[in-house]
Design an enzyme around this catalytic site. Sequence first.
Site, PDB file in Angstrom:
ATOM      1  N   GLU A 162      10.978  -3.388 -12.604  1.00  0.00           N
ATOM      2  CA  GLU A 162      10.907  -4.573 -12.970  1.00  0.00           C
ATOM      3  C   GLU A 162      12.272  -5.362 -13.514  1.00  0.00           C
ATOM      4  O   GLU A 162      12.450  -6.520 -13.700  1.00  0.00           O
ATOM      5  CB  GLU A 162       9.815  -4.833 -14.462  1.00  0.00           C
ATOM      6  N   GLU A 170       1.905   1.309 -13.567  1.00  0.00           N
ATOM      7  CA  GLU A 170       1.064   1.257 -15.044  1.00  0.00           C
ATOM      8  C   GLU A 170      -0.136   1.492 -15.179  1.00  0.00           C
ATOM      9  O   GLU A 170      -0.840   1.949 -16.195  1.00  0.00           O
ATOM     10  CB  GLU A 170       1.379  -0.238 -15.236  1.00  0.00           C
TER      11      GLU A 170
END
Length: 717
Positions: A139, A119
């Site tokens: 995730e 990210e």
Amino acid sequence: MTHNIIRWDRRDDNIIVLTIDDPTKSSNTMNQAYVSSMRATVDRLVDETDSITGVVITSAKKTFFAGGNLNDILALDPSEAQTFFQTAETVKADLRRLETLGLPVVAAINGAAVGGGLEIALACHYRIALPTAVVGLPEVNLGLLPGGGGLTRTVRMFGITKALSEILLTGTSFRGEKAVAVGLVDEIADTSEALIDRAVAWAKANPSTTQPWQDKKYKIAGGTPATPSLAAILPSLPANLRKQTRGANLPAPLAILSAAVEGTQVDFDTASTIESRYLATLATGQVAKNMISTFFFDAKHIESGGSRPANYTTRTVSKVVVLGAGMMGAGIAYVSARAGIDVILKDVSVERAENGKAYSEGLVRKATERGQMSSEKAQALLDRITPTDRPEDAAGADLLIEAVFEDPELKTTVINDVVPHLAADALLGSNTSTLPITGLAEGVERSDAFIGLHFFSPVDKMNLLEIIVGEHTSDESLARAFDYAQQIAKTPIVVNDSRGFFTSRVIGKFLDEAIAMVGEGIEPASVEQAGLQAGYPAPPLALYDELTLTLPRKIREETKAATIAEGGDWVTHGSEAVVDRLIDEFDRKGRSTDGGFYEYTDGKRAGLWPGLRTAFKSAPPTISLEEMKERMLFAEAIDTVRCLDEGVLRSTADANIGSVYGIGFPVWTGGVIQYINGYPGGLKAFVDRADELHERYGLRFEPTDSLRAKAAAGETL
């Protein structure tokens, strides 16, 4: 005092190289030190923008960035959702400022960048990675979503369909050219020096770059829900998800889908806020805690050798002889050869052994056709498998794995036939699924080298390997078995010897409970639906048919006889009469005989056998779907606690990982022990509920003394 963990180096060409290096950690994580350091660093970049040519972000660690601190999420309470949301927004605000500086920002990815690490890289304008670097957003596999901007940015980079199907909902990680092909990385640099050099060169060549979505005219690939072509398929997406996740059992995939779709209808910053709100809900929920506990911490415990005896040098297997070329033996031969091990695949005839090798031939043919394996690697794999009927071909093998029928005498005979030809210190393994290892070891020499290696079918797809330690198995033999499991890329759990061990024993409790319900007159279709809605990967009656009814009955009778012979009491289960009647009265023995709980047409399941409703008809019981689900879950959970008490299980990590990967205990629970620990209201509530089930259905639901003691002390297992 929190130190700045981001080193600032200004080059002569005014490129700023930012090196993340947390001195207190072996890897960089999204902790408070990172948050404050990134804030200070971006503040300085903003202040000095006019004198900076570009920015390169890299790491001083072996990994680029490891992501968020999962221990912090485990400690979260639902009441802290708003605080967590605000923290997420703060972290993302600095990444947003980074990408809108008006300067080219390049990520030089020198190692793994998964989750939060990727990210950070996605907030850069360009990404260059070493060939060994792994990138991805995993995730969803931990019950979360990429909440550091990863969801919002990938949807804008690739469009809803690709972002969901290839990255967000799969949790897949990519390495090297595969990362480039999917679009998460822009190019590969061969060395660490080239990595920085090329990052600097790109920044110089692109002085006025911006993120594509900063352009008001930018259109997301595939469109938004207002685009007719996308609007036409959107209604099917939640339906497909529901089919995969059984509704609310796994909330993360639906949250990812919702955030992705909603985010395309608003500006970037609003989409990012939507992402944070969904993340806060997931992070403070129980399912994420369950999945993190097991699929990160328990898995890490096992992978790092937590179940392996210490002080033994790691050894690799160079040659294995597999006895029995049936489905299991053929699969074991394949995964061993795939790992670079020479395999002797022995059966009673060369023809049968060659049929076993044909299984590997089929697998590599499919792999080459799909571009997953080169023809050279495929041929090399096959060349490592030698089919034979000659014991002497096992000469020098350092591992033997017996994979013949569940007959103790047969197993002893085939093992002793080959042992004289093995290396003097060869490890002796049996792929039995239920027979006690200690008893099998009595028939062979070197019982200290004898160990259970219980694979799961199909071996090439099932990642678990249950290692069973007999009474005389040495620690060195266990260490070698553990090393072999990791050599062939299996996840090893270690259990002590007992009939059925852990996995085969406990899965039977789930199946028995479902069958007992049929005997009680409960609608069979409701039983199947309860199993699916509980989160089991297959409905219980359909699964029992796959096993063939006669095999579990044979195991049951052997277990009963052994229990009585040892002076124990046998408590009859309600499932026994159902199975006996299906076999003896109706001649229905499962799928292999075209009739069990289900009807079969041309070998394919064609619906539940209508006779179930009449054969076991009674007054309709008053039982909710929730109680049906809990009967299945509690039956396995309580017997698992017994396995811990009896010393069959050595750790809760082995129980959790083994139950999910080996016997399909619902993923959302985090495994059978985590299900107990995470039960709403804690252990006391679990014990209270077990007492209710005990009163209604019998001794099998009675909580153990150890469970009651833990509950009374306010502890967890």
